[in-house]
Motif scaffolding. Structure first.
Motif, PDB file in Angstrom:
ATOM      1  N   ALA A 194      34.846  31.959  42.264  1.00 41.62           N
ATOM      2  CA  ALA A 194      35.935  32.913  42.016  1.00 41.62           C
ATOM      3  C   ALA A 194      35.736  34.184  42.836  1.00 41.62           C
ATOM      4  CB  ALA A 194      36.012  33.250  40.530  1.00 41.62           C
ATOM      5  N   GLY A 195      34.485  34.645  42.952  1.00 40.08           N
ATOM      6  CA  GLY A 195      34.205  35.861  43.723  1.00 40.08           C
ATOM      7  C   GLY A 195      34.554  35.701  45.188  1.00 40.08           C
ATOM      8  N   LEU A 196      34.215  34.562  45.772  1.00 42.04           N
ATOM      9  CA  LEU A 196      34.513  34.331  47.187  1.00 42.04           C
ATOM     10  C   LEU A 196      36.015  34.173  47.431  1.00 42.04           C
ATOM     11  CD1 LEU A 196      31.609  31.898  48.165  1.00 42.04           C
ATOM     12  CD2 LEU A 196      31.804  34.334  48.666  1.00 42.04           C
ATOM     13  N   VAL A 197      36.690  33.465  46.523  1.00 40.35           N
ATOM     14  CA  VAL A 197      38.136  33.290  46.673  1.00 40.35           C
ATOM     15  C   VAL A 197      38.855  34.633  46.594  1.00 40.35           C
ATOM     16  CG1 VAL A 197      40.208  32.347  45.574  1.00 40.35           C
ATOM     17  CG2 VAL A 197      38.173  30.909  45.837  1.00 40.35           C
ATOM     18  N   ILE A 198      38.509  35.445  45.590  1.00 40.65           N
ATOM     19  CA  ILE A 198      39.141  36.762  45.437  1.00 40.65           C
ATOM     20  C   ILE A 198      38.830  37.649  46.635  1.00 40.65           C
ATOM     21  CG2 ILE A 198      39.174  38.869  44.040  1.00 40.65           C
ATOM     22  CD1 ILE A 198      38.633  37.079  41.589  1.00 40.65           C
ATOM     23  N   THR A 199      37.618  37.559  47.138  1.00 38.81           N
ATOM     24  CA  THR A 199      37.234  38.353  48.308  1.00 38.81           C
ATOM     25  C   THR A 199      38.109  38.035  49.510  1.00 38.81           C
ATOM     26  OG1 THR A 199      34.929  38.675  47.649  1.00 38.81           O
ATOM     27  CG2 THR A 199      35.398  38.738  50.002  1.00 38.81           C
ATOM     28  N   PHE A 200      38.298  36.771  49.799  1.00 37.22           N
ATOM     29  CA  PHE A 200      39.099  36.395  50.965  1.00 37.22           C
ATOM     30  C   PHE A 200      40.579  36.688  50.764  1.00 37.22           C
ATOM     31  CE2 PHE A 200      35.342  33.687  51.934  1.00 37.22           C
ATOM     32  CZ  PHE A 200      35.057  34.240  53.183  1.00 37.22           C
ATOM     33  N   LYS A 258      35.963  43.774  44.470  1.00 37.82           N
ATOM     34  CA  LYS A 258      36.981  43.082  43.688  1.00 37.82           C
ATOM     35  C   LYS A 258      36.561  41.634  43.424  1.00 37.82           C
ATOM     36  CE  LYS A 258      40.675  45.914  45.683  1.00 37.82           C
ATOM     37  NZ  LYS A 258      41.855  45.923  46.575  1.00 37.82           N
ATOM     38  N   GLY A 259      36.008  41.000  44.450  1.00 38.05           N
ATOM     39  CA  GLY A 259      35.515  39.644  44.261  1.00 38.05           C
ATOM     40  C   GLY A 259      34.361  39.596  43.271  1.00 38.05           C
TER      41      GLY A 259
END
Length: 631
Positions: A526-532, A440-441
């Motif tokens: 954005a990928g790291l934020v969505i991942t967490f 998803k991230g």
């Protein structure tokens, strides 16, 4: 367009030399079609059976990415803006080093054919498909630019029909790529690389002689401020500074090289990982040689026209035509040499287009065709691959029509790569450097990166940066007779600029070299934020061969911290290679040719339990795990 009567025209020998380029390139395709006729498999056609050596692959990589955009566009850029282009040598060095040491080992050891297969192994099928579609669009757009550039040069110096030249280029590239596959592409590139160097050296030698020697060239370039290379202004709105070229250029070219199918496909065609790395470093030497030739050609050209700029005088209609005009000016009286230079420009295009066609056919076949039709025979797969080469040859050729509206070819080409390459680089960085990233991230980060970089790129195209940020240097016409006063008044008269929005002089005026860096940052953040927010991936779900965590660089001194920095990814001290890289138990077993639970299915070693794993001839035992593999 007004043509200066003092400039020569193509003669019979020029046409002979130029035609020889097409004939020999086509002949290489025919040769490999006959030579490899018994090896009728898609693997042989698309990756050369993974038996290539470093030297031809290195020359092929150099020829493909130093296209007509470099042959024609870089000297013109140096002519107008100065020699700061030489700073790209820093970007090239960083790019090749990171590709060889970070990205290539992951791709080579994964046993993949399409770069985007990695994304399915690491994330999901949906992420893989999205990335493949973006790559296809990016490559067709870029290839359209590099087809248009030499056609423009040929039109300038011979009067050949512009679109006839474009279609001739596309037909020849498609012909030998379809017949001979990757081996024909690589060996045609080797020949074309030799032609490119001969063309550059001819122009440099004759141009330097015409200008009175290298000392005179250096003095004139210095007086014209063309040697003011290092500008450390941190303003991101300036087109070319030390920071935009070294930092922005590294991100731009890393997107082109590090995760680009065309590059990785030729690297994984090498017989071992050690050969693949060596190919990249030899390729760096080639890139630097071509860069130096292009920059010095621009300085020689400026010296020759220091008192009479043919663009301002109206002898050429666009800056990108100046190099071709210069060639006819100094070589027009020497039969065969103008043809050699035009062949030089076309060599870059033929190699780039052929490599792009082959890469496009590979990712389409591996990522779409084999997914939809799972039981294709090798013979059918080969014919489909050849059919895809024809389809993409037509697509890339027709795309060249749009390139005529994109302005300067260097900026247009690198802008395309920046807008698409930055987010793609960010996507692979999420997978390789950050083990906890989930699918998803990855998907959300890619969408954010593409949106942001295209917003900046398209805005910059619609609302060009002010002249104060472009910083073109002075061009003199005191030594030449201009067309007529009315034409010059029309040329120099200010035009009514369209109303500019608030972002036009800030966000949209950002240097085109930063598009890739913006896309990378947006994708990763954005990928790291969505991942967490959605829950990080568990370490046990990731195979160690697919990652190289960035935190490992900081904690290598302690086994305890080293384990922690793998973020929960399963590994065991017994599975550590001599180089310190961890390899999964399954990979070790495959190297020992022992079946594992993961590869046992109905009594056969199929490997189908791995997500997106490629069975049959792409098992890990064929992925470069040999005694001389540099693990």
């Amino acid at each position: 367009m007004f043509q200066d009567p003092g400039v020569g025209v193509f003669q019979a020998w020029d046409y002979v030399v130029f035609a020889a380029l097409f004939v020999i390139s086509s002949g290489i395709g025919v040769f490999f079609a006959i030579k490899e006729r018994t090896k009728n498999t898609s693997k042989e056609f698309l990756v050369g059976g993974k038996q290539m050596t470093c030297v031809p692959v290195a020359l092929s990589l150099t020829a493909s990415f130093m296209s007509a955009v470099t042959v024609l566009g870089t000297p013109s850029d140096v002519y107008r803006f100065g020699g700061s282009f030489i700073i790209f040598s820093i970007a090239y060095t960083m790019m090749v080093t990171l590709t060889a040491e970070l990205f290539l080992p992951i791709f080579y050891r994964s046993g993949i054919t399409s770069t985007y297969e990695y994304l399915e192994l690491r994330f999901s099928k949906a992420v893989r498909m999205a990335a493949t579609l973006i790559y296809i669009v990016q490559t067709i757009l870029y290839t359209g630019v590099v087809v248009y550039a030499p056609a423009l040069a040929l039109n300038q110096v011979t009067g050949f029909n512009l679109w006839g030249s474009i279609f001739a280029t596309g037909i020849v590239c498609t012909f030998y790529c379809t017949l001979g596959g990757l081996k024909a592409v690589v060996w045609s590139d080797v020949f074309q690389m030799v032609v490119m160097l001969m063309g550059f050296f001819t122009v440099l030698i004759q141009g330097t002689i015409k200008n009175g020697g290298p000392v005179a060239v250096w003095k004139a370039a210095q007086e014209g401020s063309r040697l003011n290379v290092f500008d450390f202004d941190p303003d991101p709105l300036r087109r070319h500074t030390f920071w935009t070229i070294s930092i922005g250029g590294t991100f731009t070219w890393l997107g082109i090289y590090g995760v680009n199918q065309s590059t990785i496909q030729r690297c994984i065609s090498c017989k071992s990982e050690k050969q693949a790395k060596l190919a990249l470093y030899l390729n760096l030497l080639g890139l630097l040689v071509i860069l130096v030739c292009a920059v010095f050609s621009g300085l020689v050209m400026y010296t020759f026209y220091a008192k009479c700029d043919p663009w301002t005088a109206g002898f050429v209609s666009a800056p990108d035509q100046i190099m071709a005009y210069f060639v006819m000016d100094i070589l027009g009286h020497m039969p065969g040499l103008p043809g050699l230079f035009v062949a030089c420009a076309f060599s870059g295009t033929l190699s780039t287009v052929a490599a792009s066609i082959n890469a496009l056919a590979t990712v389409t076949y591996e990522d779409f065709i084999k997914y939809w039709f799972k039981n294709l025979s090798e013979r059918a797969g080969t014919w489909i691959s050849k059919g895809l080469c024809i389809v993409f040859g037509v697509a890339c050729t027709t795309m060249a029509v749009a390139a005529s509206y994109m302005g300067g070819i260097v900026q247009a080409a690198l802008s395309i790569h920046g807008m698409c390459g930055g987010p793609m680089l960010g996507l692979f960085s999420l997978g390789i450097l950050f083990p906890w990233t989930n699918w998803k991230g990855a998907a959300g980060g890619l969408l954010a990166g593409i949106t942001l970089s295209f917003w900046a790129g398209i805005g910059g195209f619609v609302y060009p940066a002010p002249a104060s940020k472009m910083m073109p240097l002075h061009l003199n016409t005191s030594g030449c007779e201009l067309r007529n006063s009315s034409d010059i008044l029309t040329t120099l008269a200010p035009t009514m600029a369209p109303e500019r929005p608030a972002l036009a002089d800030s966000w949209y005026s950002m240097s085109y070299l930063y598009y890739s860096a913006v896309g990378w940052l947006a994708t990763v953040i954005a990928g790291l934020v969505i991942t967490f927010l959605t829950g990080p991936t568990r370490g046990g779900d990731i195979k160690p061969v697919l990652i190289r965590p960035v935190c490992n660089l900081l904690c290598f001194w302690s086994e305890e911290y080293r384990k922690a920095c793998w973020c929960g990814v399963e590994h065991d001290a017994a599975d550590m290679d001599l180089s310190g890289d961890y390899i999964s138990t399954d990979i070790l077993a495959m190297r020992r040719e022992e079946p594992t639970e993961i590869s046992k299915k109905d009594g056969k070693d199929s490997g189908d339990d791995l997500p997106g794993h490629i069975a049959e001839d792409r098992s890990y035992t064929n992925a470069g795990f040999t005694k001389d593999t540099d693990l």
